[in-house]
Enzyme design. Structure first.
Site, PDB file in Angstrom:
ATOM      1  N   SER A  72      -6.800  56.197  25.393  1.00 13.34           N
ATOM      2  CA  SER A  72      -5.207  57.393  24.605  1.00 13.34           C
ATOM      3  C   SER A  72      -4.049  57.555  26.003  1.00 13.34           C
ATOM      4  O   SER A  72      -4.161  57.577  27.619  1.00 13.34           O
ATOM      5  CB  SER A  72      -6.164  59.125  25.273  1.00 13.34           C
ATOM      6  OG  SER A  72      -5.360  59.864  24.475  1.00 13.34           O
ATOM      7  N   GLU A 113      -9.014  65.817  33.700  1.00 12.78           N
ATOM      8  CA  GLU A 113      -8.222  64.654  33.962  1.00 12.78           C
ATOM      9  C   GLU A 113      -8.947  65.383  36.166  1.00 12.78           C
ATOM     10  O   GLU A 113      -8.542  66.941  36.062  1.00 12.78           O
ATOM     11  CB  GLU A 113      -6.827  64.581  34.060  1.00 12.78           C
ATOM     12  CG  GLU A 113      -6.314  63.579  35.607  1.00 12.78           C
ATOM     13  CD  GLU A 113      -5.314  63.822  35.184  1.00 12.78           C
ATOM     14  OE1 GLU A 113      -4.752  63.440  34.193  1.00 12.78           O
ATOM     15  OE2 GLU A 113      -4.694  62.516  36.021  1.00 12.78           O
ATOM     16  N   TYR A 145       2.516  67.714  34.159  1.00  8.07           N
ATOM     17  CA  TYR A 145       3.362  67.187  33.359  1.00  8.07           C
ATOM     18  C   TYR A 145       4.658  68.005  32.688  1.00  8.07           C
ATOM     19  O   TYR A 145       5.024  68.873  33.309  1.00  8.07           O
ATOM     20  CB  TYR A 145       2.375  67.459  32.126  1.00  8.07           C
ATOM     21  CG  TYR A 145       1.690  66.738  31.854  1.00  8.07           C
ATOM     22  CD1 TYR A 145       0.480  65.940  32.595  1.00  8.07           C
ATOM     23  CD2 TYR A 145       1.764  65.162  30.471  1.00  8.07           C
ATOM     24  CE1 TYR A 145      -0.147  64.802  32.917  1.00  8.07           C
ATOM     25  CE2 TYR A 145       1.194  63.757  30.700  1.00  8.07           C
ATOM     26  CZ  TYR A 145      -0.313  64.296  31.559  1.00  8.07           C
ATOM     27  OH  TYR A 145      -0.952  62.633  31.280  1.00  8.07           O
ATOM     28  N   ASP A 180       3.034  63.335  24.205  1.00  9.65           N
ATOM     29  CA  ASP A 180       2.614  64.462  24.030  1.00  9.65           C
ATOM     30  C   ASP A 180       3.341  64.545  25.196  1.00  9.65           C
ATOM     31  O   ASP A 180       3.427  65.773  24.871  1.00  9.65           O
ATOM     32  CB  ASP A 180       1.469  64.954  24.023  1.00  9.65           C
ATOM     33  CG  ASP A 180       0.967  64.368  24.976  1.00  9.65           C
ATOM     34  OD1 ASP A 180      -0.296  65.492  24.919  1.00  9.65           O
ATOM     35  OD2 ASP A 180       0.701  63.560  25.422  1.00  9.65           O
ATOM     36  N   GLU A 188     -10.058  66.883  27.575  1.00  4.22           N
ATOM     37  CA  GLU A 188      -9.587  65.564  29.097  1.00  4.22           C
ATOM     38  C   GLU A 188     -10.151  66.897  29.980  1.00  4.22           C
ATOM     39  O   GLU A 188      -8.649  67.054  30.245  1.00  4.22           O
ATOM     40  CB  GLU A 188      -8.269  66.318  28.576  1.00  4.22           C
ATOM     41  CG  GLU A 188      -7.314  65.125  29.646  1.00  4.22           C
ATOM     42  CD  GLU A 188      -6.007  64.409  29.355  1.00  4.22           C
ATOM     43  OE1 GLU A 188      -5.886  65.066  28.366  1.00  4.22           O
ATOM     44  OE2 GLU A 188      -5.332  64.237  30.298  1.00  4.22           O
ATOM     45  N   LYS A 199      -5.533  68.100  21.817  1.00  6.60           N
ATOM     46  CA  LYS A 199      -5.074  67.991  23.379  1.00  6.60           C
ATOM     47  C   LYS A 199      -5.319  69.591  24.409  1.00  6.60           C
ATOM     48  O   LYS A 199      -4.032  69.538  23.930  1.00  6.60           O
ATOM     49  CB  LYS A 199      -4.416  66.623  23.488  1.00  6.60           C
ATOM     50  CG  LYS A 199      -4.858  65.804  24.653  1.00  6.60           C
ATOM     51  CD  LYS A 199      -3.600  65.576  25.108  1.00  6.60           C
ATOM     52  CE  LYS A 199      -3.047  66.135  26.893  1.00  6.60           C
ATOM     53  NZ  LYS A 199      -2.234  65.362  27.140  1.00  6.60           N
ATOM     54  N   LYS A 225     -11.374  62.009  26.693  1.00  2.00           N
ATOM     55  CA  LYS A 225     -10.488  61.752  27.492  1.00  2.00           C
ATOM     56  C   LYS A 225     -10.558  61.940  29.065  1.00  2.00           C
ATOM     57  O   LYS A 225      -9.630  62.850  30.075  1.00  2.00           O
ATOM     58  CB  LYS A 225      -9.211  62.001  27.124  1.00  2.00           C
ATOM     59  CG  LYS A 225      -8.150  61.795  27.951  1.00  2.00           C
ATOM     60  CD  LYS A 225      -6.505  62.493  26.858  1.00  2.00           C
ATOM     61  CE  LYS A 225      -5.203  61.335  27.752  1.00  2.00           C
ATOM     62  NZ  LYS A 225      -4.587  61.032  27.227  1.00  2.00           N
TER      63      LYS A 225
END
Lengths: 349, 264
Positions: free
Chosen positions: A286, A176, A349, A21, A174, A133, A216
Site C-alpha cells: 500500500s 505505523e 501527512y 490519499d 495502520e 484507512k 498496513k
C-alpha cells in the site's frame, strides 16, 4: 460476506494498493518538489494521470482516496470512482483527521477522526468507497513508545475499525512505527511485535471481524540513522514479527513504504514473498511515495509529460506486482528518483 | 527409546477467585523455576498448566480471563527459562446450555487474552503449544455434526492464534473416545488456512476403553494394550484427516466421558 470478500480481493496475489490519499497539505509538498502550484486542478490532474495510466490498474486492487479526490472527475467528466470500478479496482477513503500530541508524553500522538465517523462512512460508501484507512503513528525513542501511546492508538484503531465494518467498509489497520532513530532492527522488531499484539487484542475487544480487515504495518528495518541491512534480513525479521502477532484470519498484509525509496520498498517486499515459511496472509503493498516518486518527477506538472509519467508509473506498478509474487528480478527500468530515499524526518501527512 | 518426549504437569490445581460465582485461578507459580530445573534434569522437555474457565450467565468474567491468562503467561515464561516447552491450556468447560456460537465467542475472547498476555511476558511462541477446548455446544445443548465443530473451532483459532505457534493439541474435555477422534479428523479435512498442526492431547479419550478392558487384572493387560493401540492409531489418522471411523470400537469407546464440573 461483502467485507470478507472485498478484503480478500484486495490481497489478490499480483495486486496491491495505490495510496493516493495525501491530504491537501501533504500533496502540496509533493507538488512543490516539482515546482507545481497546489491548486485543485493540479491535484486533480495528478490523480487522473495515475488512474488512467495505460496498463497500470491491472496491478492495483485498491486506491485510497483523500475526501476531495473521491468526488473528482477526469477531464472528460467521468468520476474517478467509476474509472476504478471499470477496471475492477476498489475505491478506498482516508477517514482519520490527523494526529494530535498526547498530553504528558514526549511528542507521542494519537489519531483523531472518530466524531461523526459513522455518518461520514455511510456517505463514502454511497459514493462508492469499499474500504477505509486510518493511520496511527508511534515512534521509537529511549522510552517510546510508551504503554499509553500504544493503548490509545490501538484503541483508536479498533474503534474506527468497528465503525467501518458497521458501514460496510473494510478497515485498513495502520499502526505505523516511524523509521526515525538510531535503533537497530532487533529493537524495531520488538516494538513492532508489541504494538501489533496490542492492536489485535484491541480489535478482539471491539468485536472486529478480522476476515474483513487488512493490516498496513511498517516493515521491520533498522532505524533511519542506523546502517542498512540486506532485504533478506528485513524480510526475515518482518515476517517473523507478523507470524508472532497477526492471526491467520487476516487475509492480507499491505505494507507501507515509510520513506524507503521506490526500489528499496519493492525489493524488500519481494524478499518477503520469496521466504519459505508460514505466511497465512498475502504480503502486498500500500504505497504512496514509493509508487509515485519517479512518476511525479517525470510529470513535472506538464501536460506534454503525461505519457512519460504514466509509463514510469506502470514500471513501478508492475515491479511491485512481481514483488507480491516473489518474482521481481530488480530489472525495472529505473526512472529518475526511483532509488532516491523518500525519508523525511518526523514525517507528517 | 521410543522417540517420545516426556512432559510434566506443573500446576497445583485450581482455587476459587474471591467474589466470583465459582470461577477459579490456577496455582503453582511458587518455586516453579526450581521444580522445572529438577524436572528438566529428570528428562522432561515440556510442561503443562491447566487454566479453567466456565460459561454461564455472567461467566467468564474479565477478572477470571485476565487472571488465568496472566497465570499461563507467567508459567510459560518460567518454563522457557528452564528449557521446557510450555503447553498453554485455557480450558473452557463444556458444561452448560449454551450453543456453539456462544462457545466460539468465549473461546475467541479467551485465546485473544492469552496471546496478549504471552506477548506481554515475552514468551517465544515458536517454543509453545496450545491445548484448547474444541468449540462445541454446551453439554446440555443438542449435539452438532463434526464438520460444524471443525468449522467453528478452526475459525476461532484463525482469529486468535498466531502462525508462530507450531501446533495445537486439543483436550477432549468429556467427549467420548470416538467423538474426539471424529472431530479432530474433521478439522484436519477442512480446506482452509491452518498454519499450525492440529493434533491431540487426550487423557480420558485415549484411555477409557483401555481402562475398562484391563479392569485391574494382569491377564487382561495384552487385551487392554490392543485397545490402546486402536485409539492411538485412530487419532494418528485423525491428525492426517484420513480416519475412516472404522476403529474397532471397544466397550466404552462411544461412551461420553463428561463429568459435570470436572475436577482433576
Amino acid at each position: 460476506d461483502e467485507l470478507a470478500k472485498n478484503a480478500a480481493y484486495i490481497g489478490t496475489p499480483g495486486k496491491g494498493i495505490l495510496a493516493a490519499d495525501e491530504s491537501t497539505g501533504t500533496i502540496g509538498k509533493r507538488l512543490a518538489s516539482i515546482n507545481v502550484e497546489n491548486v485543485e486542478e493540479n491535484r486533480r490532474a495528478l490523480r487522473e494521470l495515475l488512474f488512467t495510466a495505460p496498463g497500470a490498474l491491472q496491478f492495483i486492487s485498491g486506491v485510497i482516496f483523500f475526501e476531495e479526490t473521491l468526488y473528482q472527475k477526469t477531464a472528460s467528466g467521468k468520476l474517478f470512482v467509476d474509472v476504478l470500478k471499470e477496471s475492477g479496482v476498489l475505491p478506498g477513503i482516508k477517514v482519520d483527521t490527523g494526529t494530535v500530541v498526547l498530553n504528558g508524553t514526549n511528542d507521542e500522538t494519537f489519531t483523531q477522526g472518530l466524531d461523526g465517523l459513522a455518518q461520514r462512512c455511510q456517505k463514502y460508501y454511497e459514493a462508492g468507497a469499499r474500504f477505509a484507512k486510518w493511520r496511527a503513528v508511534l515512534k521509537i525513542g529511549t522510552i517510546e513508545p510508551t504503554e499509553l501511546a500504544i493503548q490509545e492508538n490501538a484503541n483508536g484503531l479498533a474503534m474506527y475499525s468497528a465503525i467501518c465494518q458497521q458501514c460496510g467498509l473494510v478497515p485498513i489497520v495502520e499502526p505505523e512505527i516511524l523509521v526515525d532513530g538510531p535503533h537497530d532492527i532487533n529493537k524495531c522488531a520488538a516494538v513492532t511485535e508489541r504494538v501489533l499484539a496490542a492492536c489485535y487484542k484491541a480489535l478482539n475487544d471491539h468485536h472486529v471481524m478480522l476476515e474483513g480487515t487488512l493490516l498496513k504495518p511498517n516493515m521491520v528495518t533498522p532505524g533511519s540513522d542506523s546502517p542498512k541491512v540486506a532485504p533478506e534480513v528485513i524480510a526475515e525479521h518482518t515476517v517473523r514479527a507478523l507470524q508472532r502477532t497477526v492471526p491467520p484470519a487476516v487475509p492480507a498484509v499491505v505494507f507501507l513504504s515509510g520513506g524507503q525509496s521506490e526500489e528499496e520498498a519493492t525489493i524488500n517486499l519481494n524478499a518477503m514473498n520469496k521466504l519459505k515459511t508460514k505466511k497465512p496472509w498475502s504480503l502486498s503493498f500500500s504505497f504512496g511515495r514509493a509508487l509515485q516518486q519517479s512518476t511525479l518527477k517525470a510529470w513535472g506538472g506538464k501536460a506534454e509529460n503525461v505519457a512519460k509519467a504514466q509509463e514510469a508509473f506502470l514500471v513501478r506498478c508492475k515491479a511491485n506486482s512481481e514483488a507480491t509474487l516473489g518474482t521481481y528480478k530488480g530489472d525495472a527500468k529505473l526512472g529518475e528518483g526511483a532509488a532516491e530515499s523518500l525519508h523525511v524526518k518526523d514525517y507528517k501527512y | 527409546e521410543g522417540g517420545v518426549l516426556p512432559g510434566i504437569k506443573v500446576d497445583k490445581g485450581t482455587v476459587e477467585l474471591n467474589g466470583t460465582n465459582g470461577e477459579t485461578f490456577t496455582q503453582g507459580l511458587d518455586g516453579l523455576a526450581q521444580r522445572c530445573q529438577k524436572y528438566y534434569e529428570a528428562g522432561a522437555r515440556f510442561a503443562k498448566w491447566r487454566a479453567v474457565l466456565k460459561i454461564s450467565a455472567n461467566e467468564p468474567t474479565e477478572l477470571a480471563i485476565q487472571e488465568n491468562a496472566n497465570g499461563l503467561a507467567m508459567y510459560a515464561a518460567i518454563c522457557q527459562q528452564c528449557g521446557l516447552v510450555p503447553i498453554v491450556e485455557p480450558e473452557i468447560l463444556v458444561d452448560g446450555s449454551h450453543d456453539i456460537q456462544k462457545c466460539a465467542a468465549v473461546t475467541e475472547r479467551v485465546l485473544a487474552a492469552c496471546y496478549k498476555a504471552l506477548n506481554d511476558h515475552h514468551v517465544m511462541l515458536e517454543g509453545t503449544l496450545l491445548k484448547p477446548n474444541m468449540v462445541t455446544p454446551g453439554s446440555d445443548s443438542p449435539k452438532v455434526a463434526p464438520e460444524v465443530i471443525a468449522e467453528y473451532t478452526v475459525r476461532a483459532l484463525q482469529r486468535t492464534v498466531p502462525a508462530a505457534v507450531p501446533a495445537i493439541v486439543f483436550l477432549s474435555g468429556g467427549q467420548s473416545e470416538e467423538e474426539a477422534t471424529l472431530n479432530l479428523n474433521a478439522m484436519n479435512k477442512l480446506q482452509t488456512k491452518k498454519p499450525w498442526s492440529l493434533s491431540f492431547s487426550f487423557g480420558r479419550a485415549l484411555q477409557q476403553s483401555t481402562l475398562k478392558t484391563w479392569a485391574g487384572k494382569e491377564e487382561n493387560v495384552k487385551k487392554a494394550q490392543d485397545a490402546l493401540l486402536v485409539r492411538c492409531k485412530a487419532n494418528s489418522e485423525a491428525t492426517l484427516g484420513t480416519y475412516k471411523g472404522d476403529a474397532e470400537l471397544c466397550e466404552g469407546a462411544a461412551e461420553s466421558l463428561h463429568v459435570k464440573d470436572y475436577k482433576y
